[in-house]
Scaffold this motif. Structure first.
Motif, PDB file in Angstrom:
ATOM      1  N   THR B  53      37.267  74.038  35.370  1.00 44.96           N
ATOM      2  CA  THR B  53      38.226  74.580  36.359  1.00 44.96           C
ATOM      3  C   THR B  53      37.904  75.976  36.866  1.00 44.96           C
ATOM      4  O   THR B  53      38.744  76.612  37.476  1.00 44.96           O
ATOM      5  N   ASP B  74      45.873  74.128  35.105  1.00 40.64           N
ATOM      6  CA  ASP B  74      46.440  74.778  33.936  1.00 40.64           C
ATOM      7  C   ASP B  74      46.555  73.827  32.742  1.00 40.64           C
ATOM      8  O   ASP B  74      46.294  74.211  31.603  1.00 40.64           O
ATOM      9  N   ARG B  77      43.120  73.332  31.315  1.00 42.04           N
ATOM     10  CA  ARG B  77      42.671  74.477  30.517  1.00 42.04           C
ATOM     11  C   ARG B  77      43.251  74.460  29.109  1.00 42.04           C
ATOM     12  O   ARG B  77      42.675  75.034  28.186  1.00 42.04           O
ATOM     13  N   ARG B  78      44.415  73.811  28.942  1.00 42.66           N
ATOM     14  CA  ARG B  78      45.023  73.729  27.611  1.00 42.66           C
ATOM     15  C   ARG B  78      44.377  72.651  26.753  1.00 42.66           C
ATOM     16  O   ARG B  78      44.604  72.578  25.555  1.00 42.66           O
TER      17      ARG B  78
END
Lengths: 259, 324
Positions: B53, B74, B77-78
């Motif tokens: 990302t 987001d 990314r986790r």
């Protein structure tokens, strides 16, 4: 919101740690040159400068405001350097692959640079104090100087970060930096008042935001509130416009670079 | 959850009018080690950056565990961990400080973070150097620290960018061992490499990428097998075209011969089981009039042969240059 504060503090803590392990670099590149400007320049021109032209008790007290704002200029324009290196070595990318708010990196940088700038302003004022320069407006005046300095610093740091995100290599960054900083100083009221400048330089200096900032800081040091207040008001208006422009440009460059 | 861990379809990225990635599609299965193999500037790093990302694609889509890398960046990314190249280390921070910083950025609860950091430092054998600044770390130590940082958030998928670039042999084997252990824990692993042996020995499946396009996907074994068996190269002297034709016909009748291609001064014969094939091929060659056997060469197909077959050039002859 709490999470963002945690992110910004963690990243700011990193800048502080880096600085604390680069003590020499901090001392020599940031604080010391400005103190030398004040001590050597200030004493050197003490007798050569015409007090009538300066409208100040002596050259040292005239120069103090200039050196304060030069410190802000240097710190601000250098504010993006660490991000430039983070970009080049991939650390920024690693940060951006984590679920942090994109703005946290930028905010941490602002916070850090402003804190350092504030401390350096106090050091400069302390050195000036040792040479007998006592700010006419007292502690409140010093607070206003800090505020104005940081407002100017925000815009400059934004320019520096925008450059860091836009340049292809750090060589470009440092050439632009070198190109910018000296003219900014000479084409301002840092060393002599505008009235003592040749017409063309006066015209250029008029459009330099640094002139407006110095002209607000100077009366806070050598004159007193009645003369300072209108100047401070002008400087605040100039700075709001300046910061808005720089932050807009900075945000665009950041978006383009990291999405 | 979708069937594949990562689905990439028709991905494209244009930089300054240069197409770094073209119409790239691939799937990565749960729990496998997937390698993006290609020379420098092939587009594998660009692909990796899109998946983590930090770069947005010009066209096409990519999903990580069903989440779009652009629209749900987001969330992605986790779920992922990223092991950057070793230069992405802050030389003024200690190893432990790196991990503490990332623990804060991932908002791990304090107590959990501290014990996790200890166990990660133990995992990568960095306990004794954890409180030294990274300036003094060797390349292998930096890479281990990188891996620890990548693993900190308990990722489902771990991305590694050239994980053994520039490392000595011992550190390299060490890193491979770590990566294999991670697969055993069920972590899906995606890495880029321009080392053939790394792709061959470490990866379950690889995608060969060249000039921004996928040229072949499969396990190293299947890709090699797809070349059509082991190669036997005959070098013949003064063979007339008629004699060559005659020899080819004679060889084609043999049960273990899978394919025959002409090559300069001879033939390239693909066979199953060289032990039986070699003597018979020699014998057959001698019975054909006008063919004098000058040399015979046998080799198992290497991944480089696969690379050559799909890209028309060898990866090993590629001069090393900076990654574009």
């Amino acid at each position: 919101m709490n999470e963002q504060i945690q992110e910004v503090l963690a990243l700011t803590n990193r800048w502080v740690k880096r600085l604390s392990r680069e003590k020499f670099s901090m001392l020599f590149t940031l604080a010391q040159p400005m103190i030398f400007w004040l001590i050597f320049f200030g004493n050197l021109f003490q007798r050569a400068a015409d007090i009538q032209v300066l409208q100040a008790p002596n050259y040292m007290s005239f120069l103090a405001a200039g050196v304060v704002v030069m410190t802000v200029l240097n710190n601000g324009l250098a504010g993006g350097i660490d991000l430039l290196f983070d970009k080049e070595n991939g650390f920024l990318e690693r940060l951006m692959s984590t679920p942090i708010r994109r703005s946290s990196v930028i905010l941490s940088r602002f916070l850090f640079v402003m804190a350092i700038t504030g401390m350096q302003i106090l050091v400069i004022l302390a050195v000036a104090f040792l040479f007998g320069v006592i700010p006419e407006t007292g502690m409140l005046g010093i607070t206003v100087i800090l505020l104005i300095g940081m407002l100017f610093g925000v815009g400059l740091t934004a320019i520096s970060m925008a450059m860091a995100f836009s340049v292809k290599s750090h060589g470009d960054f440092f050439s632009v930096l070198g190109f910018l900083s000296l003219p900014m100083i000479f084409l301002s009221s840092a060393l002599v008042p505008l009235s003592a400048m040749p017409g063309w330089m006066q015209a250029l200096a008029f459009f330099n935001p640094m002139t407006w900032v110095i002209d607000a800081v100077r009366p806070l040091i050598i004159s007193g509130w009645s003369q300072a207040l209108p100047q401070v008001g002008m400087a605040l208006m100039v700075l709001v416009a300046f910061d808005a422009l720089c932050l807009y440009g900075g945000a665009k460059a950041f978006k383009r670079s990291v999405g | 959850m979708s069937s594949a861990a990562i689905e990439v379809s028709n991905l494209g990225k244009v930089y300054d009018a240069v197409e770094a990635v073209k119409n790239l599609s691939l799937n990565v299965q749960h729990g496998e080690i997937f390698g993006l193999l290609g020379p420098n500037g092939a587009g594998k790093s660009t692909t990796l950056r899109i998946l983590i990302t930090t770069l947005s694609p010009t066209s096409g889509t990519a999903t990580i565990l069903g989440h779009d890398v652009v629209k749900e960046a987001d969330t992605v990314r986790r779920l992922i961990g990223y092991v950057a190249q070793e230069r992405a280390i802050d030389r003024f921070l200690t190893g432990r400080e790196h991990l503490l910083l990332f623990a804060e950025l991932y908002h791990l609860p304090k107590q959990e973070a501290l014990s996790r950091i200890d166990s990660l430092l133990k995992l990568v054998n960095l306990e004794n150097d954890a409180d030294r600044v990274a300036k003094g770390y060797s390349g292998g130590m930096k890479r281990k620290l990188d891996i620890a940082c990548g693993l900190l958030p308990h990722p489902k998928i771990l991305f590694l960018d050239e994980p053994t670039l520039g490392l000595d042999v011992q550190s390299r084997l060490n890193i491979w061992e770590h990566i294999r252990q991670l697969r055993q824990q069920g972590i899906t692993i995606v890495l880029t490499t321009n080392y053939l042996d790394e792709a061959d020995q470490l990866c379950d499946r690889i995608a060969i990428i060249d000039r921004g396009e996928v040229r072949a996907i499969g396990s190293p074994k299947d890709l090699k097998a797809s070349l059509g068996g082991d190669g036997v190269w005959l070098t013949l002297s003064d063979a007339t075209p008629e004699a060559l034709d005659q020899l080819t016909t004679a060889l084609q009748g043999l049960p273990f011969v899978r394919a025959i291609r002409p090559r300069e001064n001879g033939l390239d014969i693909r066979v199953d089981g060289p032990e039986k094939a070699l003597p018979v091929i020699m014998e057959t060659t001698n019975t054909v009039a006008g063919c004098r056997l000058d040399g015979i060469e046998y080799h198992r197909p290497r991944l480089d042969d696969v690379f050559v077959a799909h890209t028309g050039r060898s990866l090993t002859n590629e001069p090393a240059g900076p990654e574009a």
